[in-house]
Enzyme design. Structure first.
Site, PDB file in Angstrom:
ATOM      1  CE  LYS A  34      20.129 -96.068  20.173  1.00 22.58           C
ATOM      2  NZ  LYS A  34      18.724 -94.896  20.093  1.00 22.58           N
ATOM      3  CE1 TYR A  77      22.310 -97.102  23.570  1.00 22.73           C
ATOM      4  CE2 TYR A  77      24.177 -96.411  21.881  1.00 22.73           C
ATOM      5  CZ  TYR A  77      22.743 -96.545  22.758  1.00 22.73           C
ATOM      6  OH  TYR A  77      22.563 -94.799  22.894  1.00 22.73           O
ATOM      7  NE  ARG A 125      28.508 -98.892  25.653  1.00 18.41           N
ATOM      8  CZ  ARG A 125      29.390 -99.087  26.510  1.00 18.41           C
ATOM      9  NH1 ARG A 125      30.025-100.016  26.717  1.00 18.41           N
ATOM     10  NH2 ARG A 125      29.486 -98.314  27.985  1.00 18.41           N
ATOM     11  CB  ILE A 139      18.283 -87.154  24.975  1.00 13.96           C
ATOM     12  CG1 ILE A 139      19.662 -86.752  25.375  1.00 13.96           C
ATOM     13  CG2 ILE A 139      17.562 -86.155  24.034  1.00 13.96           C
ATOM     14  CD1 ILE A 139      20.164 -87.929  24.934  1.00 13.96           C
ATOM     15  CB  THR A 165      20.833 -88.944  30.817  1.00 14.35           C
ATOM     16  OG1 THR A 165      21.571 -89.731  29.847  1.00 14.35           O
ATOM     17  CG2 THR A 165      20.823 -87.314  28.936  1.00 14.35           C
ATOM     18  CG  ASP A 176       6.332-100.681  25.873  1.00 17.15           C
ATOM     19  OD1 ASP A 176       7.438-100.571  25.357  1.00 17.15           O
ATOM     20  OD2 ASP A 176       6.757-102.263  26.256  1.00 17.15           O
TER      21      ASP A 176
HETATM   22  N1  NAD Z   1      22.886 -90.003  26.768  1.00 22.05           N
HETATM   23  C1  NAD Z   1      22.813 -90.549  25.678  1.00 22.05           C
HETATM   24  O1  NAD Z   1      24.406 -90.512  26.082  1.00 22.05           O
HETATM   25  C2  NAD Z   1      23.006 -89.909  24.727  1.00 22.05           C
HETATM   26  C3  NAD Z   1      24.274 -90.432  23.301  1.00 22.05           C
HETATM   27  C4  NAD Z   1      23.145 -91.094  22.694  1.00 22.05           C
HETATM   28  C5  NAD Z   1      22.452 -91.781  22.110  1.00 22.05           C
HETATM   29  N2  NAD Z   1      20.758 -91.355  23.712  1.00 22.05           N
HETATM   30  C6  NAD Z   1      19.761 -91.442  23.091  1.00 22.05           C
HETATM   31  O2  NAD Z   1      18.783 -90.864  23.169  1.00 22.05           O
HETATM   32  C7  NAD Z   1      17.471 -91.271  24.077  1.00 22.05           C
HETATM   33  C8  NAD Z   1      17.693 -91.234  25.388  1.00 22.05           C
HETATM   34  O3  NAD Z   1      18.042 -91.135  25.991  1.00 22.05           O
HETATM   35  P1  NAD Z   1      18.497 -90.957  27.690  1.00 22.05           P
HETATM   36  O4  NAD Z   1      19.808 -90.690  27.626  1.00 22.05           O
HETATM   37  O5  NAD Z   1      17.382 -89.803  27.739  1.00 22.05           O
HETATM   38  O6  NAD Z   1      17.757 -92.076  28.439  1.00 22.05           O
HETATM   39  P2  NAD Z   1      16.966 -91.627  29.810  1.00 22.05           P
HETATM   40  O7  NAD Z   1      17.014 -93.860  30.231  1.00 22.05           O
HETATM   41  O8  NAD Z   1      17.518 -91.151  30.652  1.00 22.05           O
HETATM   42  O9  NAD Z   1      15.384 -91.863  29.130  1.00 22.05           O
HETATM   43  C9  NAD Z   1      15.127 -92.842  28.428  1.00 22.05           C
HETATM   44  C10 NAD Z   1      13.455 -93.024  29.200  1.00 22.05           C
HETATM   45  O10 NAD Z   1      12.893 -93.830  27.835  1.00 22.05           O
HETATM   46  C11 NAD Z   1      11.909 -94.254  28.134  1.00 22.05           C
HETATM   47  N3  NAD Z   1      11.218 -95.709  28.075  1.00 22.05           N
HETATM   48  C12 NAD Z   1      12.532 -96.532  27.816  1.00 22.05           C
HETATM   49  N4  NAD Z   1      12.077 -97.218  26.891  1.00 22.05           N
HETATM   50  C13 NAD Z   1      10.455 -97.236  27.015  1.00 22.05           C
HETATM   51  C14 NAD Z   1       9.708 -97.529  26.486  1.00 22.05           C
HETATM   52  N5  NAD Z   1       9.848 -99.116  25.394  1.00 22.05           N
HETATM   53  N6  NAD Z   1       8.373 -97.665  26.094  1.00 22.05           N
HETATM   54  C15 NAD Z   1       8.158 -95.955  26.164  1.00 22.05           C
HETATM   55  N7  NAD Z   1       9.401 -95.340  27.326  1.00 22.05           N
HETATM   56  C16 NAD Z   1      10.864 -95.875  27.686  1.00 22.05           C
HETATM   57  C17 NAD Z   1      12.354 -94.450  29.996  1.00 22.05           C
HETATM   58  O11 NAD Z   1      10.813 -94.799  30.647  1.00 22.05           O
HETATM   59  C18 NAD Z   1      13.587 -92.759  30.242  1.00 22.05           C
HETATM   60  O12 NAD Z   1      12.480 -92.599  30.624  1.00 22.05           O
HETATM   61  C19 NAD Z   1      17.803 -92.928  23.930  1.00 22.05           C
HETATM   62  O13 NAD Z   1      17.771 -93.431  22.613  1.00 22.05           O
HETATM   63  C20 NAD Z   1      19.590 -93.517  23.194  1.00 22.05           C
HETATM   64  O14 NAD Z   1      20.269 -94.064  23.280  1.00 22.05           O
HETATM   65  C21 NAD Z   1      21.477 -91.664  24.383  1.00 22.05           C
END
Ligand code: NAD
Length: 256
Positions: free
Chosen positions: A160, A156, A153, A18, A191, A63
């Site tokens: 959230k 999580y 979850r 995302i 993703t 980070d």
């Molecule tokens: N994919 C889904 O279904 C979904 C649904 C609801 C919410 N979200 C939220 O959307 C956001 C992105 O999710 P995604 O699915 O794209 O995840 P993803 O795992 O594909 O990407 C997450 C990115 O964050 C980076 N990251 C993780 N911890 C980190 C840290 N401590 N410092 C810096 N970078 C860090 C990782 O290296 C990775 O590049 C998250 O907050 C997730 O909770 C995702």
């Protein structure tokens, strides 16, 4: 509409999923985008992709769970842009599967550090300059798991719900200075984050089907469908929107 030219944005977790889609969409709309991620190689790849299409992007290794790392990343941004950011997207997040009985204290701490303190550290750093300029948009990635409970979850959803709480409280606290704070609550989006979860199931193909079916629309969302909402919230077209938790979940939470 949705013109982001002249705006400077930091998107955390922009090396994947995302966050990467949001960064690409911001760059397409003309913003200068800092690609924040703890995975420097992933951030570089997204920067190169954006530059190849004529956009402006900069690697920002950080980070979000570490206050010193956030401060160092911010100092580098302030050195080039003393006015600070126009848009901060707190997107970096991690997941965990389990009930309370399957969740250790270390899991709670790990998820809280990234999903909640990450939002806290960076918002605290970038907010004051936004307040001075009486302009700015902070966009947090919460989840539908921050609006309704999601089975298995525990850690999580706890974090959230906290992201929705920090969003709404900050929106009230800083409305007077015209800084807007909103969050996006996606349902399941395809993703690497979700693909990794699916692989943990004994029958991944079955899990994929079941996860898709929990959305009323019968499919998962795409990162670009979430990025479109982030572009809206970053743009001046959303000038009257603050404190909102924008649900984009294919109808998952609409009811049974
Ligand atoms: N994919 C889904 O279904 C979904 C649904 C609801 C919410 N979200 C939220 O959307 C956001 C992105 O999710 P995604 O699915 O794209 O995840 P993803 O795992 O594909 O990407 C997450 C990115 O964050 C980076 N990251 C993780 N911890 C980190 C840290 N401590 N410092 C810096 N970078 C860090 C990782 O290296 C990775 O590049 C998250 O907050 C997730 O909770 C995702």
């Amino acid at each position: 509409m949705f013109d982001l030219r002249g705006k400077v944005a930091l998107v955390t977790g922009a090396g994947s999923g995302i966050g990467a889609a949001i960064a690409r969409a911001f760059a397409t709309q003309g913003a200068t985008v800092y690609i924040g991620d703890r995975d420097a190689a992933a951030a570089r790849t997204v920067v190169e992709e954006i530059r190849a299409t004529g956009g402006v992007a900069v690697v920002c290794t950080l980070d979000v769970a570490n206050a010193d790392s956030c401060r160092a990343a911010a100092d580098a941004i302030f050195a080039t842009h003393p006015q600070g950011l126009d848009v901060l997207v707190n997107n970096a997040g991690i997941g965990h599967v389990g009930t309370i009985l399957q969740t250790e204290e270390a899991d709670m701490d790990r998820l809280y550090a990234v999903n909640v303190k990450g939002v806290f550290f960076l918002s605290k750093i970038f907010l004051p300059k936004m307040m001075e300029r009486r302009s700015g948009s902070i966009i947090n990635l919460a989840s539908i798991g921050g609006i309704v409970g999601v089975k298995d979850r525990l850690a999580y959803c706890t974090t959230k719900f906290a992201v929705v709480g920090i969003t709404k409280t900050m929106a009230l606290d800083h409305a007077e200075s015209q800084v807007r704070i909103n969050c996006i609550c996606p349902g399941r989006v395809e993703t690497p984050f979700v693909q990794a979860r699916i692989k943990e199931y004994p029958d991944p193909a079955k899990a994929y089907k079941e996860m898709s079916a929990t959305q009323a629309l019968g499919r998962m969302g795409s990162p670009e469908e979430i990025a479109a909402a982030a572009v809206y919230l970053a743009s001046d077209e959303s000038a009257f929107v603050t404190g909102s938790a924008l649900i984009i979940d294919g109808g998952l939470s609409a009811g049974k």
